[in-house]
Write a protein that holds these residues in place. Structure first.
Motif, short mmCIF file in Angstrom:
data_model
loop_
_atom_site.label_atom_id
_atom_site.label_comp_id
_atom_site.label_asym_id
_atom_site.label_seq_id
_atom_site.Cartn_x
_atom_site.Cartn_y
_atom_site.Cartn_z
N ARG A 83 -3.17 -0.65 -2.42
CA ARG A 83 -4.15 0.30 -1.86
C ARG A 83 -3.48 1.67 -1.79
O ARG A 83 -2.27 1.77 -1.64
N VAL A 84 -4.31 2.70 -1.83
CA VAL A 84 -3.81 4.07 -1.61
C VAL A 84 -4.63 4.66 -0.48
O VAL A 84 -5.84 4.87 -0.63
N TYR A 85 -4.00 4.86 0.68
CA TYR A 85 -4.71 5.36 1.85
C TYR A 85 -4.36 6.83 2.13
O TYR A 85 -3.23 7.26 1.90
N LYS A 86 -5.36 7.51 2.67
CA LYS A 86 -5.10 8.84 3.24
C LYS A 86 -4.54 8.59 4.65
O LYS A 86 -4.93 7.61 5.30
N ASN A 87 -3.63 9.43 5.10
CA ASN A 87 -3.06 9.25 6.46
C ASN A 87 -4.16 9.30 7.51
O ASN A 87 -5.20 9.93 7.31
N TYR B 195 0.83 -1.22 0.00
CA TYR B 195 0.00 0.00 0.00
C TYR B 195 0.86 1.26 0.00
O TYR B 195 2.04 1.23 0.32
N PHE B 196 0.20 2.36 -0.39
CA PHE B 196 0.75 3.71 -0.28
C PHE B 196 -0.03 4.45 0.80
O PHE B 196 -1.24 4.22 0.94
N VAL B 197 0.62 5.35 1.53
CA VAL B 197 -0.09 6.27 2.44
C VAL B 197 0.29 7.69 2.05
O VAL B 197 1.49 7.99 1.93
N LEU B 198 -0.71 8.54 1.86
CA LEU B 198 -0.43 9.92 1.48
C LEU B 198 -0.61 10.85 2.68
O LEU B 198 -1.56 10.72 3.45
N GLY B 199 0.34 11.78 2.83
CA GLY B 199 0.27 12.78 3.89
C GLY B 199 0.57 14.16 3.33
O GLY B 199 0.77 14.33 2.13
#
Ligand SMILES: [Zn+2]
Length: 343
Positions: free
Chosen positions: A316-320, A283-287
């Motif tokens: 997956r691409v999640y928001k922080n 997954y990726f997490v974006l901040g």
């Protein structure tokens, strides 16, 4: 049962310095942040105190160092603790950190470049505890993977932290990244690993201060997005709206803003697809500021999937989920990760 441990996390930025005191419990306690690294080690982390001061970097290294030591001392005093009660301190710095010397090599707050902050701070505090220093984007990636968005992934899939690959990306004033492979941060030989903001997105694009052209940071950071808007809207090029204003314009259904945000998302997909084809992450997490805009996530995973080489790869691409506290928390967790001192 191992006693709770007092651990410190420090987030040093260009404008402010924050010191957070956490208590690490060696068991899962629901009212704090419970987390685990594998099926046998359960923890939870309690935020006890959190204080900040302006960096005032123009005053120079010695002044900032003294005020950092004073702030740590104040946090301890306010919580009736002594230096000897602390198990570890982790520090996040806004730049690349040499994994061998733990000194900052390059970054926007250059008063720390080449300074032995670890030794100098130890001396000022008279401390014996472990100190670990790391790039702040790596701290973000660690906190979100272990205690933030990564928990959602592990709940859904049953994968352990120590087995997964994740990429944390800060879309803020710049673009920074941290990569975790099997529970370890990828640093590279000199500390230049995961400088993903300075990979090329647009051939012969905007000039970057790193001497390249078309870097990711020049398009996907807040200021980069504003710069891109200006290049597409000559009438507003003189005084382009900030990234925040562009998102506000989109809420009012302004066609130009909607078009530019669509471009932004497509560029973000290109960037994530490039990273995906190198690392095939879970997954990726974006901040960072831009990551708080929900519109950028709309249809993002599907667009990304269309661009993955291997069709089994569906990251997956999640928001922080931790917001601004990720930096200090990730820093506090560094000694835990690097030295395994809190097994
Ligand atoms: Zn660059």
């Amino acid at each position: 049962m191992t006693q709770p441990q007092n651990i410190l996390g420090m987030d040093i930025g260009g404008t402010k310095i924050e010191v957070s005191l956490f208590r690490l419990h060696h068991q899962s306690i629901e009212k704090f942040i419970p987390f685990h690294t594998d099926s046998t080690h359960q923890y939870s982390i309690e935020l006890v105190d959190d204080q900040r001061i302006p960096t005032q970097r123009d005053n120079g290294y010695e002044d900032v160092l003294s005020r950092i030591a004073d702030l740590v001392q104040k946090v301890l005093n306010d919580n009736n603790l002594k230096v000897a009660d602390i198990s570890s301190l982790g520090i996040g710095l806004p730049g690349s950190v040499d994994p061998n010397t733990q000194q900052m090599l390059k970054g926007n707050t250059n008063i720390f470049v080449g300074k032995d902050l670890k030794a100098d701070l130890s001396k000022k505090l008279g401390s014996q505890f472990s100190i670990q220093i790391e790039n702040d984007a790596n701290c973000f990636a660690l906190a979100e993977a272990l205690c933030g968005a990564g928990q959602k992934y592990r709940t859904e899939t049953g994968v352990n932290f120590n087995e997964e690959t994740s990429i944390g990306i800060i879309l803020g004033t710049g673009v920074g990244g941290g990569i975790l492979l099997g529970g370890k941060l990828l640093k590279g030989k000199n500390g230049g690993g995961a400088e993903i903001g300075h990979t090329q997105l647009i051939s012969n694009g905007f000039n970057c201060y790193c001497d390249r052209k078309g870097c990711v940071e020049q398009y996907l950071s807040g200021p980069g997005f504003s710069q891109y808007f200006a290049s597409k809207s000559p009438t507003m090029a003189e005084d382009p709206p900030s990234s925040k204003d562009i998102f506000a314009m989109a809420e009012d259904q302004k066609p130009i803003a909607l078009r530019i945000i669509d471009d932004y998302q497509n560029l973000l997909v290109q960037f994530l697809a490039n990273l995906n084809n190198i690392l095939d992450p879970d997954y990726f997490v974006l901040g960072g500021g831009v990551s708080n805009q929900d519109i950028i996530y709309k249809g993002l995973e599907e667009k990304l999937y269309k661009q993955t080489f291997l069709k089994q790869s569906r990251p997956r691409v999640y928001k922080n989920t931790l917001g601004d506290s990720a930096g200090g928390l990730g820093a506090a967790l560094l000694p835990f990760l690097e030295e395994g001192i809190l097994k």
